[in-house]
Design a protein around this motif. Sequence first.
Motif, PDB file in Angstrom:
ATOM      1  N   GLY A  79      12.833  86.893  67.418  1.00 61.44           N
ATOM      2  CA  GLY A  79      11.450  86.801  67.836  1.00 61.44           C
ATOM      3  C   GLY A  79      10.493  87.575  66.961  1.00 61.44           C
ATOM      4  O   GLY A  79       9.286  87.393  67.044  1.00 61.44           O
ATOM      5  N   ASN A  80      11.004  88.407  66.086  1.00 64.23           N
ATOM      6  CA  ASN A  80      10.164  89.233  65.236  1.00 64.23           C
ATOM      7  C   ASN A  80       9.575  88.394  64.109  1.00 64.23           C
ATOM      8  O   ASN A  80      10.296  87.699  63.388  1.00 64.23           O
ATOM      9  N   TYR A  81       8.262  88.481  63.918  1.00 63.06           N
ATOM     10  CA  TYR A  81       7.568  87.659  62.933  1.00 63.06           C
ATOM     11  C   TYR A  81       8.059  87.944  61.516  1.00 63.06           C
ATOM     12  O   TYR A  81       8.266  87.032  60.717  1.00 63.06           O
ATOM     13  N   HIS A  82       8.272  89.212  61.187  1.00 61.64           N
ATOM     14  CA  HIS A  82       8.701  89.575  59.839  1.00 61.64           C
ATOM     15  C   HIS A  82      10.118  89.065  59.548  1.00 61.64           C
ATOM     16  O   HIS A  82      10.395  88.612  58.430  1.00 61.64           O
ATOM     17  N   LEU A  83      10.984  89.128  60.540  1.00 59.23           N
ATOM     18  CA  LEU A  83      12.333  88.608  60.347  1.00 59.23           C
ATOM     19  C   LEU A  83      12.323  87.085  60.238  1.00 59.23           C
ATOM     20  O   LEU A  83      13.068  86.508  59.446  1.00 59.23           O
ATOM     21  N   GLN A  84      11.453  86.422  61.010  1.00 62.76           N
ATOM     22  CA  GLN A  84      11.340  84.969  60.908  1.00 62.76           C
ATOM     23  C   GLN A  84      10.843  84.551  59.534  1.00 62.76           C
ATOM     24  O   GLN A  84      11.366  83.618  58.920  1.00 62.76           O
ATOM     25  N   SER A  85       9.828  85.247  59.033  1.00 59.66           N
ATOM     26  CA  SER A  85       9.308  84.899  57.711  1.00 59.66           C
ATOM     27  C   SER A  85      10.350  85.181  56.632  1.00 59.66           C
ATOM     28  O   SER A  85      10.469  84.423  55.667  1.00 59.66           O
ATOM     29  N   LEU A  86      11.132  86.244  56.794  1.00 61.53           N
ATOM     30  CA  LEU A  86      12.211  86.542  55.861  1.00 61.53           C
ATOM     31  C   LEU A  86      13.250  85.421  55.876  1.00 61.53           C
ATOM     32  O   LEU A  86      13.717  84.972  54.818  1.00 61.53           O
ATOM     33  N   LEU A  87      13.586  84.950  57.061  1.00 59.56           N
ATOM     34  CA  LEU A  87      14.567  83.874  57.196  1.00 59.56           C
ATOM     35  C   LEU A  87      14.079  82.593  56.523  1.00 59.56           C
ATOM     36  O   LEU A  87      14.807  81.966  55.753  1.00 59.56           O
ATOM     37  N   PHE A  88      12.842  82.197  56.788  1.00 56.94           N
ATOM     38  CA  PHE A  88      12.359  80.930  56.255  1.00 56.94           C
ATOM     39  C   PHE A  88      11.933  81.018  54.800  1.00 56.94           C
ATOM     40  O   PHE A  88      11.858  79.996  54.119  1.00 56.94           O
ATOM     41  N   ASP A  89      11.667  82.220  54.286  1.00 56.11           N
ATOM     42  CA  ASP A  89      11.321  82.373  52.873  1.00 56.11           C
ATOM     43  C   ASP A  89      12.559  82.500  51.992  1.00 56.11           C
ATOM     44  O   ASP A  89      12.640  81.875  50.936  1.00 56.11           O
ATOM     45  N   GLN A  90      13.513  83.311  52.411  1.00 57.51           N
ATOM     46  CA  GLN A  90      14.662  83.609  51.559  1.00 57.51           C
ATOM     47  C   GLN A  90      15.953  82.923  51.997  1.00 57.51           C
ATOM     48  O   GLN A  90      16.932  82.930  51.260  1.00 57.51           O
ATOM     49  N   GLY A  91      15.966  82.363  53.188  1.00 56.54           N
ATOM     50  CA  GLY A  91      17.186  81.764  53.709  1.00 56.54           C
ATOM     51  C   GLY A  91      17.491  80.411  53.101  1.00 56.54           C
ATOM     52  O   GLY A  91      16.665  79.803  52.428  1.00 56.54           O
ATOM     53  N   LYS A  92      18.695  79.947  53.347  1.00 55.28           N
ATOM     54  CA  LYS A  92      19.145  78.637  52.886  1.00 55.28           C
ATOM     55  C   LYS A  92      19.258  77.726  54.095  1.00 55.28           C
ATOM     56  O   LYS A  92      19.266  78.182  55.232  1.00 55.28           O
ATOM     57  N   ALA A  93      19.353  76.425  53.839  1.00 57.25           N
ATOM     58  CA  ALA A  93      19.372  75.470  54.947  1.00 57.25           C
ATOM     59  C   ALA A  93      20.368  74.345  54.677  1.00 57.25           C
ATOM     60  O   ALA A  93      20.707  74.055  53.528  1.00 57.25           O
ATOM     61  N   PHE A  94      20.814  73.725  55.758  1.00 53.58           N
ATOM     62  CA  PHE A  94      21.614  72.510  55.687  1.00 53.58           C
ATOM     63  C   PHE A  94      21.307  71.682  56.928  1.00 53.58           C
ATOM     64  O   PHE A  94      20.697  72.166  57.887  1.00 53.58           O
ATOM     65  N   PHE A  95      21.710  70.415  56.894  1.00 52.67           N
ATOM     66  CA  PHE A  95      21.473  69.530  58.016  1.00 52.67           C
ATOM     67  C   PHE A  95      22.771  69.265  58.752  1.00 52.67           C
ATOM     68  O   PHE A  95      23.799  68.971  58.140  1.00 52.67           O
ATOM     69  N   GLN A  96      22.720  69.417  60.045  1.00 46.41           N
ATOM     70  CA  GLN A  96      23.815  69.045  60.939  1.00 46.41           C
ATOM     71  C   GLN A  96      23.139  68.286  62.068  1.00 46.41           C
ATOM     72  O   GLN A  96      22.640  68.890  63.008  1.00 46.41           O
ATOM     73  N   TYR A  97      23.071  66.958  61.920  1.00 49.26           N
ATOM     74  CA  TYR A  97      22.270  66.162  62.837  1.00 49.26           C
ATOM     75  C   TYR A  97      22.637  66.467  64.280  1.00 49.26           C
ATOM     76  O   TYR A  97      23.815  66.536  64.593  1.00 49.26           O
ATOM     77  N   PRO A  98      21.685  66.719  65.131  1.00 49.12           N
ATOM     78  CA  PRO A  98      20.234  66.586  65.069  1.00 49.12           C
ATOM     79  C   PRO A  98      19.496  67.873  64.683  1.00 49.12           C
ATOM     80  O   PRO A  98      18.355  68.061  65.100  1.00 49.12           O
ATOM     81  N   PHE A  99      20.112  68.739  63.887  1.00 55.43           N
ATOM     82  CA  PHE A  99      19.483  70.016  63.540  1.00 55.43           C
ATOM     83  C   PHE A  99      19.308  70.164  62.045  1.00 55.43           C
ATOM     84  O   PHE A  99      20.088  69.638  61.258  1.00 55.43           O
TER      85      PHE A  99
END
Length: 151
Positions: free
Chosen positions: A11-31
């Motif tokens: 829920g922390n804004y700084h941790l969320q921005s860190l996740l979406f800025d520096q994190g990696k992603a993959f698709f696992q339908y429907p996510f």
Amino acid sequence: MYTFKKNERLGNYHLQSLLFDQGKAFFQYPFRVQYLFFKKKGVNEHLSNQKDHPQSAVFLFPAKCLVSVSRRYHKKAVHRNMIKRLVREAYRKNKITFYTFLEKKNYHAMVAFVYIADKIFTYSDVDMAVNHALIKLEEKFKLEENRETVQ
């Protein structure tokens, strides 16, 4: 261990921005699963240097999870909330193996499940998709760990 407490939520804004800025992603339908791994001692030391960090930013559990459903595909808040409840329940039931894996490796993780489907799936489908996503996260961690040891 079959709980999903407030400190397990991202829920922390700084941790969320860190996740979406520096994190990696993959698709696992429907996510679309966004993730970021880091060593245990790293984040809490960083947060202790900041003066007024909230309690929600401290990692008391091996992972923090965020569930998001787009308003673009699901206009009614009732449907978005129902999907989020399904995903949180599926994560709550399947997180134990992921937690033990992270504890054994001495790492923390931030994970975001972004629901991208335009229809509402049943609980069994969501449960299976979350379980596959968590298994895939373990595989991604092992691949990253192997890359680091080679370099």
